[in-house]
Design an enzyme around this catalytic site. Structure first.
Site, mmCIF file in Angstrom:
data_model
loop_
_atom_site.group_PDB
_atom_site.id
_atom_site.type_symbol
_atom_site.label_atom_id
_atom_site.label_comp_id
_atom_site.label_asym_id
_atom_site.label_seq_id
_atom_site.Cartn_x
_atom_site.Cartn_y
_atom_site.Cartn_z
ATOM 1 N N THR A 1 6.573 2.271 -9.022
ATOM 2 C CA THR A 1 7.948 2.596 -8.641
ATOM 3 C C THR A 1 8.267 4.071 -8.867
ATOM 4 N N ASN B 1 0.829 -1.215 0.000
ATOM 5 C CA ASN B 1 0.000 0.000 0.000
ATOM 6 C C ASN B 1 0.860 1.261 0.000
ATOM 7 N N ASP C 1 9.145 -2.692 -17.092
ATOM 8 C CA ASP C 1 10.467 -3.257 -16.793
ATOM 9 C C ASP C 1 10.472 -4.784 -16.790
ATOM 10 N N GLU D 1 23.510 9.804 -11.005
ATOM 11 C CA GLU D 1 22.543 10.788 -10.482
ATOM 12 C C GLU D 1 22.684 10.930 -8.958
ATOM 13 N N GLY E 1 22.369 -1.992 -11.599
ATOM 14 C CA GLY E 1 21.303 -2.469 -12.476
ATOM 15 C C GLY E 1 20.089 -2.985 -11.714
ATOM 16 N N GLY F 1 28.779 1.145 -9.158
ATOM 17 C CA GLY F 1 28.033 1.305 -10.413
ATOM 18 C C GLY F 1 28.004 2.758 -10.853
ATOM 19 N N HIS G 1 13.101 34.331 -26.623
ATOM 20 C CA HIS G 1 14.442 34.718 -26.188
ATOM 21 C C HIS G 1 14.360 35.372 -24.813
ATOM 22 N N TYR H 1 1.101 2.337 -4.375
ATOM 23 C CA TYR H 1 0.062 2.709 -5.341
ATOM 24 C C TYR H 1 0.660 3.740 -6.300
HETATM 25 C C1 LIG Z 1 16.133 5.509 -8.434
HETATM 26 C C2 LIG Z 1 15.488 5.394 -9.793
HETATM 27 C C3 LIG Z 1 15.322 6.509 -10.574
HETATM 28 C C4 LIG Z 1 14.696 6.407 -11.815
HETATM 29 N N1 LIG Z 1 14.562 7.541 -12.566
HETATM 30 C C5 LIG Z 1 13.910 7.481 -13.735
HETATM 31 C C6 LIG Z 1 13.681 8.671 -14.486
HETATM 32 O O1 LIG Z 1 14.089 9.760 -14.108
HETATM 33 N N2 LIG Z 1 12.980 8.565 -15.637
HETATM 34 C C7 LIG Z 1 12.489 7.367 -16.076
HETATM 35 O O2 LIG Z 1 11.811 7.347 -17.116
HETATM 36 N N3 LIG Z 1 12.723 6.220 -15.404
HETATM 37 C C8 LIG Z 1 13.410 6.248 -14.237
HETATM 38 N N4 LIG Z 1 13.601 5.105 -13.525
HETATM 39 C C9 LIG Z 1 13.065 3.838 -14.057
HETATM 40 C C10 LIG Z 1 11.556 3.748 -13.782
HETATM 41 O O3 LIG Z 1 11.306 3.978 -12.406
HETATM 42 C C11 LIG Z 1 11.013 2.387 -14.174
HETATM 43 O O4 LIG Z 1 11.396 2.091 -15.493
HETATM 44 C C12 LIG Z 1 9.497 2.363 -14.090
HETATM 45 O O5 LIG Z 1 9.037 2.823 -12.845
HETATM 46 C C13 LIG Z 1 8.980 0.942 -14.353
HETATM 47 O O6 LIG Z 1 7.583 0.933 -14.271
HETATM 48 P P1 LIG Z 1 6.750 -0.379 -14.529
HETATM 49 O O7 LIG Z 1 5.507 0.039 -15.217
HETATM 50 O O8 LIG Z 1 7.563 -1.429 -15.160
HETATM 51 O O9 LIG Z 1 6.339 -0.935 -13.090
HETATM 52 P P2 LIG Z 1 6.537 -0.370 -11.636
HETATM 53 O O10 LIG Z 1 6.165 1.050 -11.531
HETATM 54 O O11 LIG Z 1 7.868 -0.801 -11.190
HETATM 55 O O12 LIG Z 1 5.398 -1.139 -10.838
HETATM 56 C C14 LIG Z 1 5.491 -2.451 -10.447
HETATM 57 C C15 LIG Z 1 4.546 -2.635 -9.267
HETATM 58 O O13 LIG Z 1 4.264 -4.018 -9.119
HETATM 59 C C16 LIG Z 1 4.155 -4.310 -7.740
HETATM 60 N N5 LIG Z 1 4.357 -5.763 -7.631
HETATM 61 C C17 LIG Z 1 5.496 -6.454 -7.891
HETATM 62 N N6 LIG Z 1 5.269 -7.780 -7.761
HETATM 63 C C18 LIG Z 1 3.957 -7.923 -7.425
HETATM 64 C C19 LIG Z 1 3.130 -9.037 -7.169
HETATM 65 N N7 LIG Z 1 3.599 -10.279 -7.231
HETATM 66 N N8 LIG Z 1 1.839 -8.810 -6.848
HETATM 67 C C20 LIG Z 1 1.332 -7.559 -6.786
HETATM 68 N N9 LIG Z 1 2.088 -6.459 -7.016
HETATM 69 C C21 LIG Z 1 3.370 -6.635 -7.340
HETATM 70 C C22 LIG Z 1 5.244 -3.450 -7.113
HETATM 71 O O14 LIG Z 1 5.011 -3.225 -5.739
HETATM 72 C C23 LIG Z 1 5.123 -2.163 -7.946
HETATM 73 O O15 LIG Z 1 4.260 -1.212 -7.369
HETATM 74 C C24 LIG Z 1 14.233 5.157 -12.283
HETATM 75 C C25 LIG Z 1 14.407 4.009 -11.495
HETATM 76 C C26 LIG Z 1 15.026 4.126 -10.261
HETATM 77 C C27 LIG Z 1 15.173 2.892 -9.410
HETATM 78 N N1 LIG Z 2 17.188 9.301 -15.636
HETATM 79 C C1 LIG Z 2 16.647 8.129 -15.844
HETATM 80 O O1 LIG Z 2 15.906 7.900 -16.786
HETATM 81 C C2 LIG Z 2 16.959 7.013 -14.883
HETATM 82 C C3 LIG Z 2 17.493 7.290 -13.645
HETATM 83 C C4 LIG Z 2 17.775 6.234 -12.790
HETATM 84 C C5 LIG Z 2 17.518 4.935 -13.187
HETATM 85 N N2 LIG Z 2 16.994 4.699 -14.403
HETATM 86 C C6 LIG Z 2 16.742 3.331 -14.853
HETATM 87 O O2 LIG Z 2 17.062 2.402 -13.831
HETATM 88 C C7 LIG Z 2 17.893 1.384 -14.372
HETATM 89 C C8 LIG Z 2 18.833 0.877 -13.316
HETATM 90 O O3 LIG Z 2 19.846 1.860 -13.043
HETATM 91 P P1 LIG Z 2 21.297 1.436 -12.579
HETATM 92 O O4 LIG Z 2 22.131 2.652 -12.471
HETATM 93 O O5 LIG Z 2 21.166 0.533 -11.396
HETATM 94 O O6 LIG Z 2 21.792 0.500 -13.759
HETATM 95 P P2 LIG Z 2 22.701 0.795 -15.042
HETATM 96 O O7 LIG Z 2 22.583 -0.391 -15.894
HETATM 97 O O8 LIG Z 2 22.405 2.137 -15.610
HETATM 98 O O9 LIG Z 2 24.196 0.876 -14.465
HETATM 99 C C9 LIG Z 2 24.807 -0.217 -13.815
HETATM 100 C C10 LIG Z 2 26.275 0.090 -13.630
HETATM 101 O O10 LIG Z 2 26.832 -0.913 -12.785
HETATM 102 C C11 LIG Z 2 28.105 -1.273 -13.279
HETATM 103 N N3 LIG Z 2 28.453 -2.620 -12.815
HETATM 104 C C12 LIG Z 2 27.869 -3.792 -13.168
HETATM 105 N N4 LIG Z 2 28.495 -4.818 -12.559
HETATM 106 C C13 LIG Z 2 29.493 -4.283 -11.790
HETATM 107 C C14 LIG Z 2 30.500 -4.839 -10.941
HETATM 108 N N5 LIG Z 2 30.626 -6.156 -10.760
HETATM 109 N N6 LIG Z 2 31.338 -3.985 -10.302
HETATM 110 C C15 LIG Z 2 31.235 -2.660 -10.494
HETATM 111 N N7 LIG Z 2 30.321 -2.082 -11.313
HETATM 112 C C16 LIG Z 2 29.456 -2.881 -11.950
HETATM 113 C C17 LIG Z 2 27.922 -1.200 -14.808
HETATM 114 O O11 LIG Z 2 29.157 -1.088 -15.479
HETATM 115 C C18 LIG Z 2 27.071 0.065 -14.938
HETATM 116 O O12 LIG Z 2 27.850 1.227 -15.053
HETATM 117 C C19 LIG Z 2 18.595 2.004 -15.556
HETATM 118 O O13 LIG Z 2 18.834 1.046 -16.546
HETATM 119 C C20 LIG Z 2 17.640 3.052 -16.044
HETATM 120 O O14 LIG Z 2 16.877 2.568 -17.111
HETATM 121 C C21 LIG Z 2 16.707 5.718 -15.261
#
Ligand SMILES: Cc1cc2nc3c(=O)[nH]c(=O)nc-3n(C[C@H](O)[C@H](O)[C@H](O)COP(=O)(O)OP(=O)(O)OC[C@H]3O[C@@H](n4cnc5c(N)ncnc54)[C@H](O)[C@@H]3O)c2cc1C
Ligand SMILES: NC(=O)c1ccc[n+]([C@@H]2O[C@H](COP(=O)([O-])OP(=O)(O)OC[C@H]3O[C@@H](n4cnc5c(N)ncnc54)[C@H](O)[C@@H]3O)[C@@H](O)[C@H]2O)c1
Length: 443
Positions: free
Chosen positions: A42, A36, A297, A172, A256, A165, A431, A39
């Site tokens: 992520t 909860n 994802d 960020e 990752g 990583g 501008h 909602y």
């Molecule tokens: C720190 C961080 C920063 C990010 N920044 C960006 C960004 O700036 N821009 C961007 O575009 N992307 C960003 N991303 C990536 C982005 O957050 C994800 O790609 C996106 O939220 C994925 O959405 P989704 O639709 O796959 O599902 P999600 O939004 O991940 O939803 C999955 C939901 O399923 C629920 N769930 C899981 N298993 C079950 C189950 N068995 N039963 C019921 N519910 C379940 C979970 O609790 C969750 O609420 C970021 C990711 C992280 C971690």
């Molecule tokens: N601005 C955005 O859109 C945004 C912001 C945050 C996250 N995300 C999403 O979330 C996902 C996850 O982000 P992330 O930063 O965890 O993954 P990432 O795939 O972007 O980066 C993972 C990093 O971990 C390193 N790594 C892997 N194995 C390693 C090891 N054994 N030792 C040391 N380094 C190692 C890789 O070389 C890489 O640089 C991203 O793929 C992205 O799509 C998006």
């Protein structure tokens, strides 16, 4: 057992948009969400929005703990709005519980009131991804280990933060914590920094991050993590093969995120999962079980909220349109890394154009040449674009500078709509704005 027309597992971006769309067509929808506190999924609760809020507040000079408080207020408001967006629809039920497949079309949900079973005519899996914690001795057990969620819930600012990583989250969070005042060290096993980018870009980005005080150790191999009472020590081999160590009061794992399929009971179904744990789908996002789709994802590939949203468009096209909008329709996906300043990109890099033998001309403009950058007192960065010498179509752009996360969407539109660079060059822009950089970039 109740039969339901549409079951959506997980309250993610694509799933919630689909649920609303179906509700507007009076279709019955069951949205199952295991937490909860999630909602809306992520992005709004533990990812994009809270991280960008904290990044902005760091730039505003706010105290870390005050910023966390404001971030929590924002996520709680958004969570409630998202819940009501669906729960207030008369044909939608939001069920708190963890869903698991018991066969191709039957779901078992563990709720506070016990196990409930549902049969879905259509099932949409939208369960997101979870952080990868590397199998490094001592890492998982370390009491100083954080993932990105925990890093945004701290009650004190880390003094010495070690980030494993140098990808999206690593960079960020490194920039953000450095701005709040932490000493940040980033370790990555890759010896190239942001390897997808051209070297002229990656060099300036690294220099700017180093100027924020971030230390990089690239090309390393981590051996182990050892805890003491008040800090952890990471022992690693550096790129020259020498044994080194670094101490930190927090370690952020940013290596990752893998598709969240582990506890879904897929072994009870015919739904296929690939070697990266991602659900296999066809171009309509349907799994190999008819009427079961995967969104966002969990299906592997690019992990962005806007990809999950676009997954909704693909499913809408198949179920309610002509089915012509598919995974294959999707090209040139832009992205932004919200470091300081932001790095944004779409289409080809110069490296990629060279590799594929594609003819191009390079256009480059230092951000310092843009009046708005002088006004904003931030002249760091460079804009770079590749243009087809014959057709003048834009092949790709890397924009490193303030507001690049807005500008990149214009370039993306131009590429997709085949608007040549000459049009962006000759457009009248207001501008002083960053957009007017296109007048000069495409000269
Ligand atoms: C720190 C961080 C920063 C990010 N920044 C960006 C960004 O700036 N821009 C961007 O575009 N992307 C960003 N991303 C990536 C982005 O957050 C994800 O790609 C996106 O939220 C994925 O959405 P989704 O639709 O796959 O599902 P999600 O939004 O991940 O939803 C999955 C939901 O399923 C629920 N769930 C899981 N298993 C079950 C189950 N068995 N039963 C019921 N519910 C379940 C979970 O609790 C969750 O609420 C970021 C990711 C992280 C971690
Ligand atoms: N601005 C955005 O859109 C945004 C912001 C945050 C996250 N995300 C999403 O979330 C996902 C996850 O982000 P992330 O930063 O965890 O993954 P990432 O795939 O972007 O980066 C993972 C990093 O971990 C390193 N790594 C892997 N194995 C390693 C090891 N054994 N030792 C040391 N380094 C190692 C890789 O070389 C890489 O640089 C991203 O793929 C992205 O799509 C998006």
């Amino acid at each position: 057992m109740q039969k339901i027309k549409n079951i959506i597992i997980g309250f993610g971006k694509g799933g919630k948009t689909l649920a609303k769309f179906l509700a507007q067509r009076d279709e019955e929808v069951l949205v199952i969400e295991k937490s909860n506190q999630m909602y809306g999924g992520t992005c709004i609760n533990i990812a994009c929005l809270p991280s960008k809020r904290l990044i902005i507040e760091a730039a505003n000079g706010l105290d870390f703990i005050d910023a966390i408080g404001g971030k929590n207020e924002m996520t709680s408001l958004l969570r409630s709005k998202n819940y009501h967006m669906l729960a207030d629809e008369k044909t939608v039920t939001v069920l708190d519980g963890e869903a698991k497949f018991v066969d191709d079309h039957i779901i078992e949900v563990k709720t506070a009131n016990g196990i409930e079973k549902y049969e879905g005519e259509r099932i949409f899996i939208n369960t997101g991804a979870v952080p990868v914690i590397l199998p490094i001795p001592g890492l998982k057990e370390s009491k100083f280990l954080l993932d990105s969620t925990a890093a945004m819930e701290q009650t004190s600012l880390p003094k010495n933060l070690i980030i494993i990583g140098a990808g999206y989250i690593g960079l960020e969070f490194a920039a953000m914590f450095a701005k709040y005042g932490s000493n940040v060290t980033v370790l990555d096993h890759n010896s190239d920094f942001i390897p997808r980018e051209d070297e002229d870009i990656s060099k300036v980005v690294k220099k700017d991050l180093e100027e924020l005080g971030i230390k990089f150790e690239l090309g390393i191999e981590i051996e182990k993590v050892e805890d003491t009472d008040d800090h952890a020590t990471i022992v690693y081999k550096n790129s020259a093969g020498e044994k080194k160590q670094v101490d930190g009061d927090r370690i952020l794992a940013a290596t990752g995120r893998r598709p969240n399929t582990e506890n879904l009971g897929l072994e009870n179904t015919n739904i296929k999962v690939n070697k990266w744990d991602a659900i296999e789908v066809n171009k309509h996002l349907e799994t190999n079980v008819h009427n079961v789709w995967a969104i966002g994802d969990v299906k592997g590939g690019l992990q962005f909220t806007y990809i999950s949203l676009d997954d909704f468009r693909i499913i809408k096209s198949q179920l309610f349109g002509n089915g012509q909008y598919t995974l294959e329709s999707r090209k040139n996906i832009p992205y932004s890394v919200f470091i300081d300043p932001a790095l944004s990109e779409v289409g080809l890099t110069e490296k990629e154009a060279k590799k594929h033998g594609i003819e191009y001309e390079v256009h480059k403009l230092p951000v310092a040449a843009i009046p708005k950058a002088q006004v904003a007192k931030d002249t760091r960065g460079v804009f770079k674009a590749l243009v087809d010498p014959q057709t003048k179509q834009i092949l790709g752009a890397t924009l490193y500078g303030i507001e690049s996360y807005e500008l990149i969407n214009t370039i993306s539109l131009a590429i997709n709509q085949k608007i040549p660079a000459t049009v962006l060059r000759d457009q009248i822009y207001t501008h002083p704005t960053m957009s007017e950089a296109f007048n000069d970039l495409f000269k």
